[in-house]
Design a protein around this motif. Structure first.
Motif, PDB file in Angstrom:
ATOM      1  N   LEU A   1       0.811  -1.219   0.000  1.00  9.89           N
ATOM      2  CA  LEU A   1       0.000   0.000   0.000  1.00  9.89           C
ATOM      3  C   LEU A   1       0.848   1.275   0.000  1.00  9.89           C
ATOM      4  O   LEU A   1       0.325   2.350  -0.287  1.00  9.89           O
ATOM      5  CB  LEU A   1      -0.954   0.004   1.197  1.00  9.89           C
ATOM      6  N   LEU A   2       2.126   1.151   0.299  1.00 12.09           N
ATOM      7  CA  LEU A   2       3.010   2.314   0.284  1.00 12.09           C
ATOM      8  C   LEU A   2       3.767   2.469  -1.035  1.00 12.09           C
ATOM      9  O   LEU A   2       4.589   3.371  -1.170  1.00 12.09           O
ATOM     10  CB  LEU A   2       4.007   2.234   1.444  1.00 12.09           C
ATOM     11  N   LYS A   3       3.472   1.624  -1.995  1.00  7.54           N
ATOM     12  CA  LYS A   3       4.117   1.740  -3.307  1.00  7.54           C
ATOM     13  C   LYS A   3       3.371   2.752  -4.175  1.00  7.54           C
ATOM     14  O   LYS A   3       2.161   2.962  -4.015  1.00  7.54           O
ATOM     15  CB  LYS A   3       4.197   0.371  -3.985  1.00  7.54           C
ATOM     16  N   PRO A   4       4.071   3.406  -5.107  1.00 10.74           N
ATOM     17  CA  PRO A   4       3.465   4.491  -5.896  1.00 10.74           C
ATOM     18  C   PRO A   4       2.159   4.127  -6.594  1.00 10.74           C
ATOM     19  O   PRO A   4       1.219   4.921  -6.590  1.00 10.74           O
ATOM     20  CB  PRO A   4       4.569   4.834  -6.910  1.00 10.74           C
ATOM     21  N   ALA A   5       2.074   2.935  -7.184  1.00  8.35           N
ATOM     22  CA  ALA A   5       0.866   2.572  -7.922  1.00  8.35           C
ATOM     23  C   ALA A   5      -0.367   2.575  -7.021  1.00  8.35           C
ATOM     24  O   ALA A   5      -1.465   2.958  -7.441  1.00  8.35           O
ATOM     25  CB  ALA A   5       1.041   1.195  -8.572  1.00  8.35           C
ATOM     26  N   GLN A   6      -0.183   2.151  -5.768  1.00  7.25           N
ATOM     27  CA  GLN A   6      -1.311   2.136  -4.832  1.00  7.25           C
ATOM     28  C   GLN A   6      -1.548   3.513  -4.221  1.00  7.25           C
ATOM     29  O   GLN A   6      -2.680   3.915  -3.971  1.00  7.25           O
ATOM     30  CB  GLN A   6      -1.083   1.102  -3.725  1.00  7.25           C
ATOM     31  N   GLN A   7      -0.477   4.245  -3.992  1.00 10.93           N
ATOM     32  CA  GLN A   7      -0.627   5.587  -3.421  1.00 10.93           C
ATOM     33  C   GLN A   7      -1.396   6.518  -4.355  1.00 10.93           C
ATOM     34  O   GLN A   7      -2.068   7.445  -3.897  1.00 10.93           O
ATOM     35  CB  GLN A   7       0.744   6.161  -3.091  1.00 10.93           C
ATOM     36  N   ALA A   8      -1.335   6.276  -5.644  1.00  9.68           N
ATOM     37  CA  ALA A   8      -2.084   7.110  -6.594  1.00  9.68           C
ATOM     38  C   ALA A   8      -3.591   6.979  -6.391  1.00  9.68           C
ATOM     39  O   ALA A   8      -4.348   7.894  -6.724  1.00  9.68           O
ATOM     40  CB  ALA A   8      -1.708   6.739  -8.031  1.00  9.68           C
ATOM     41  N   TYR A   9      -4.035   5.845  -5.808  1.00  9.69           N
ATOM     42  CA  TYR A   9      -5.457   5.682  -5.503  1.00  9.69           C
ATOM     43  C   TYR A   9      -5.906   6.668  -4.419  1.00  9.69           C
ATOM     44  O   TYR A   9      -7.107   6.920  -4.267  1.00  9.69           O
ATOM     45  CB  TYR A   9      -5.738   4.272  -4.989  1.00  9.69           C
ATOM     46  N   MET A  10      -4.962   7.187  -3.629  1.00 11.32           N
ATOM     47  CA  MET A  10      -5.331   7.971  -2.459  1.00 11.32           C
ATOM     48  C   MET A  10      -5.896   9.349  -2.812  1.00 11.32           C
ATOM     49  O   MET A  10      -6.436  10.032  -1.943  1.00 11.32           O
ATOM     50  CB  MET A  10      -4.137   8.095  -1.500  1.00 11.32           C
ATOM     51  N   TYR A  11      -5.778   9.752  -4.077  1.00  2.98           N
ATOM     52  CA  TYR A  11      -6.491  10.962  -4.498  1.00  2.98           C
ATOM     53  C   TYR A  11      -7.992  10.742  -4.396  1.00  2.98           C
ATOM     54  O   TYR A  11      -8.746  11.678  -4.134  1.00  2.98           O
ATOM     55  CB  TYR A  11      -6.130  11.325  -5.944  1.00  2.98           C
TER      56      TYR A  11
ATOM     57  N   ALA B   1       0.611   9.913   0.561  1.00  2.20           N
ATOM     58  CA  ALA B   1       1.511  10.200   1.683  1.00  2.20           C
ATOM     59  C   ALA B   1       2.969  10.162   1.270  1.00  2.20           C
ATOM     60  O   ALA B   1       3.821  10.642   2.010  1.00  2.20           O
ATOM     61  CB  ALA B   1       1.275   9.197   2.811  1.00  2.20           C
ATOM     62  N   ILE B   2       3.273   9.581   0.118  1.00  3.04           N
ATOM     63  CA  ILE B   2       4.664   9.454  -0.288  1.00  3.04           C
ATOM     64  C   ILE B   2       4.988  10.446  -1.403  1.00  3.04           C
ATOM     65  O   ILE B   2       4.096  10.979  -2.070  1.00  3.04           O
ATOM     66  CB  ILE B   2       5.023   8.012  -0.707  1.00  3.04           C
ATOM     67  N   LYS B   3       6.260  10.688  -1.589  1.00  4.36           N
ATOM     68  CA  LYS B   3       6.710  11.694  -2.547  1.00  4.36           C
ATOM     69  C   LYS B   3       6.484  11.241  -3.989  1.00  4.36           C
ATOM     70  O   LYS B   3       6.497  10.039  -4.291  1.00  4.36           O
ATOM     71  CB  LYS B   3       8.201  11.982  -2.334  1.00  4.36           C
ATOM     72  N   GLY B   4       6.284  12.228  -4.867  1.00  2.00           N
ATOM     73  CA  GLY B   4       6.307  11.971  -6.297  1.00  2.00           C
ATOM     74  C   GLY B   4       5.016  11.465  -6.917  1.00  2.00           C
ATOM     75  O   GLY B   4       5.014  11.069  -8.084  1.00  2.00           O
ATOM     76  N   ILE B   5       3.918  11.487  -6.171  1.00  2.00           N
ATOM     77  CA  ILE B   5       2.653  10.997  -6.711  1.00  2.00           C
ATOM     78  C   ILE B   5       1.830  12.188  -7.198  1.00  2.00           C
ATOM     79  O   ILE B   5       1.396  13.021  -6.396  1.00  2.00           O
ATOM     80  CB  ILE B   5       1.843  10.203  -5.660  1.00  2.00           C
ATOM     81  N   THR B   6       1.621  12.278  -8.492  1.00  2.00           N
ATOM     82  CA  THR B   6       0.905  13.400  -9.082  1.00  2.00           C
ATOM     83  C   THR B   6      -0.483  12.972  -9.541  1.00  2.00           C
ATOM     84  O   THR B   6      -0.743  11.778  -9.744  1.00  2.00           O
ATOM     85  CB  THR B   6       1.693  13.976 -10.269  1.00  2.00           C
ATOM     86  N   LEU B   7      -1.363  13.954  -9.716  1.00  2.00           N
ATOM     87  CA  LEU B   7      -2.756  13.661 -10.048  1.00  2.00           C
ATOM     88  C   LEU B   7      -2.880  12.866 -11.343  1.00  2.00           C
ATOM     89  O   LEU B   7      -3.778  12.028 -11.472  1.00  2.00           O
ATOM     90  CB  LEU B   7      -3.556  14.962 -10.128  1.00  2.00           C
ATOM     91  N   ASP B   8      -1.983  13.082 -12.284  1.00  2.00           N
ATOM     92  CA  ASP B   8      -2.094  12.355 -13.550  1.00  2.00           C
ATOM     93  C   ASP B   8      -1.793  10.866 -13.418  1.00  2.00           C
ATOM     94  O   ASP B   8      -2.046  10.088 -14.336  1.00  2.00           O
ATOM     95  CB  ASP B   8      -1.200  12.981 -14.625  1.00  2.00           C
ATOM     96  N   MET B   9      -1.285  10.448 -12.253  1.00  2.00           N
ATOM     97  CA  MET B   9      -1.073   9.027 -11.983  1.00  2.00           C
ATOM     98  C   MET B   9      -2.320   8.375 -11.395  1.00  2.00           C
ATOM     99  O   MET B   9      -2.400   7.149 -11.319  1.00  2.00           O
ATOM    100  CB  MET B   9       0.097   8.862 -10.994  1.00  2.00           C
ATOM    101  N   ALA B  10      -3.280   9.182 -10.963  1.00  2.00           N
ATOM    102  CA  ALA B  10      -4.493   8.680 -10.312  1.00  2.00           C
ATOM    103  C   ALA B  10      -5.474   8.116 -11.341  1.00  2.00           C
ATOM    104  O   ALA B  10      -5.380   8.429 -12.538  1.00  2.00           O
ATOM    105  CB  ALA B  10      -5.153   9.801  -9.522  1.00  2.00           C
ATOM    106  N   PRO B  11      -6.431   7.295 -10.893  1.00  2.00           N
ATOM    107  CA  PRO B  11      -7.469   6.827 -11.811  1.00  2.00           C
ATOM    108  C   PRO B  11      -8.209   8.001 -12.457  1.00  2.00           C
ATOM    109  O   PRO B  11      -8.318   9.086 -11.875  1.00  2.00           O
ATOM    110  CB  PRO B  11      -8.393   6.020 -10.895  1.00  2.00           C
ATOM    111  N   LYS B  12      -8.722   7.773 -13.654  1.00  2.00           N
ATOM    112  CA  LYS B  12      -9.396   8.822 -14.418  1.00  2.00           C
ATOM    113  C   LYS B  12     -10.532   9.453 -13.607  1.00  2.00           C
ATOM    114  O   LYS B  12     -10.755  10.656 -13.640  1.00  2.00           O
ATOM    115  CB  LYS B  12      -9.924   8.233 -15.717  1.00  2.00           C
ATOM    116  N   GLU B  13     -11.271   8.619 -12.858  1.00  2.00           N
ATOM    117  CA  GLU B  13     -12.403   9.125 -12.080  1.00  2.00           C
ATOM    118  C   GLU B  13     -11.932  10.116 -11.024  1.00  2.00           C
ATOM    119  O   GLU B  13     -12.606  11.114 -10.751  1.00  2.00           O
ATOM    120  CB  GLU B  13     -13.152   7.960 -11.405  1.00  2.00           C
ATOM    121  N   SER B  14     -10.784   9.857 -10.420  1.00  2.00           N
ATOM    122  CA  SER B  14     -10.240  10.779  -9.426  1.00  2.00           C
ATOM    123  C   SER B  14      -9.846  12.098 -10.076  1.00  2.00           C
ATOM    124  O   SER B  14     -10.119  13.180  -9.538  1.00  2.00           O
ATOM    125  CB  SER B  14      -9.010  10.163  -8.744  1.00  2.00           C
ATOM    126  N   GLN B  15      -9.215  12.007 -11.229  1.00  2.00           N
ATOM    127  CA  GLN B  15      -8.819  13.220 -11.938  1.00  2.00           C
ATOM    128  C   GLN B  15     -10.035  14.091 -12.260  1.00  2.00           C
ATOM    129  O   GLN B  15     -10.008  15.309 -12.112  1.00  2.00           O
ATOM    130  CB  GLN B  15      -8.073  12.856 -13.222  1.00  2.00           C
TER     131      GLN B  15
END
Length: 387
Positions: free
Chosen positions: A306-316, A326-340
């Motif tokens: 859950l602390l890996k980037p692919a999962q952290q992108a869900y946190m948007y 919570a971790i560095k380097g996760i931007t909105l464009d990495m999040a699922p389309k619905e979150s964006q």
């Protein structure tokens, strides 16, 4: 290589991986998850992804929800009876602090530090401040600068108070029209209260018992024009939406997500106090003492996942913990389309500047937080709590 031989070799490799990482896993386990922070709406897709990618480890998750104040008693009773049936806890710092106070959590660090290296480098600075507060008994799963912010109905409030003194004057001129929820069970409620010592110039914002003279005096004066306190945040949002209240305490996430869900009208607005300090907030993942060794191995692997980037992108998510990761380097464009799409429609352009231009502090540490909850419950909320 034939398809069957290729498939057999993959299965053998998978079995070797499970054996190497976890010891002998006879069969996948059922993991019981309890959420006392509303975090499943953010993290459940990531948990389900873990199960989908590791069916050899988890046969299914059982998800339950409860309120933060009731968790410690529930866990303590199970541990004393020697029958712990909760394997994984999603909690805010309220129930985390209560559990730390009573010794309910498994000490994860330093024993399992090899699975969680370089946390200071991994976490956003504000999230790392809160990670340190967990003292190795939990991990921050999502984080946000939180508040204190005020949400209001612009058709009923033409000029939003922008200082604590102005809010008090508004409240006295409009009795019952301002509200915040019980801090022990509300992120916006406790963030509002914890933000006041910085605004009021109290002696020690991190010591609610000996350093909050101005804050407690202010809260008692504010209490004279508050009709009652709701037990949780959602109820206060509904009272804002139905016109019972005109201004309530909120946070970035509690502003965006209820408007996305339709609980609060989309056109309602948010404002901040002048020269305020953000009080960060986070949700944590923790493990109760008493979990079986077989399940512990799986839950530790789940936490690392859950602390890996692919999962952290869900946190948007849909703005519940905005921004969320919570971790560095996760931007909105990495999040699922619905979150964006949610953030595009319901986010606030002004949040970027507010986050950049105002300092962020960690919330109260575990013992002072529990002491603050207790004092507030006894001296402020006792006579006016609404179930």
């Amino acid at each position: 290589m034939s398809f069957m031989r290729w498939k057999s070799s993959l299965l053998a490799a998978g079995a070797l991986l499970v054996s190497t990482s976890f010891g002998a896993m006879a069969e996948p386990v059922v993991i019981s998850v309890i959420d006392v922070a509303g975090d499943l709406q953010v993290s459940q897709p990531a948990l389900e992804k873990f199960q989908a990618e590791h069916p050899e480890l988890v046969s299914k998750f059982i998800f339950t929800q409860a309120t933060a104040p009731e968790l410690a008693g529930k866990l303590k009773a199970q541990q004393e009876a020697g029958r712990v049936d909760i394997d994984f806890v999603l909690t805010g710092n309220d129930a985390l602090a209560a559990g730390m106070e009573q010794g309910l959590w498994l000490q994860i660090l330093p024993k399992y530090a090899d699975k969680f290296p370089n946390l200071k480098e991994l976490y956003i600075p504000g999230a790392y401040l809160m990670q340190e507060m967990a003292r190795g008994e939990a991990f921050v799963i999502d984080w946000y600068p939180s508040g204190p912010l005020l949400e209001y109905a612009p058709d009923r409030v033409k000029e939003l108070p922008d200082t604590p003194e102005a809010l008090l004057a508004y409240c006295k001129a409009n009795p019952g029209k301002f509200m915040y929820a019980r801090p022990a069970n509300s992120g916006p409620g406790r963030t509002f209260v914890m933000g006041l010592p910085y605004l009021l110039g109290d002696k020690d914002p991190k010591d609610p018992i000996n350093g909050w003279d101005k804050t407690w005096s202010y809260l008692k004066e504010l209490d004279t024009c508050i009709e009652y306190y709701t037990a949780g945040t959602t109820a206060s949002m509904k009272e804002l939406a139905n016109g019972t209240r005109d201004i309530i305490a909120t946070t970035t996430g509690w502003d965006i997500n209820p408007r996305y869900l339709g609980i609060v009208p989309e056109e309602y607005k948010v404002g901040a106090f002048k020269n305020f300090t953000w009080v960060g907030d986070a949700n944590y993942m923790a493990i109760p003492k008493g979990i079986s060794e077989e399940k512990l191995k799986v839950v530790l692997e789940l936490m690392a996942f859950l602390l890996k980037p692919a999962q952290q992108a869900y946190m948007y998510d849909h703005g519940y913990m905005y921004p969320g990761p919570a971790i560095k380097g996760i931007t909105l464009d990495m999040a699922p389309k619905e979150s964006q799409e949610t953030i595009e429609k319901f986010g606030r352009p002004e949040y970027a500047a507010l986050i950049a231009n105002n300092p962020t502090e960690a919330p109260l540490d575990a013992k002072p937080l529990v002491a603050m909850f207790d004092k507030w419950d006894r001296e402020i909320g006792a006579a006016k709590m609404k179930k």
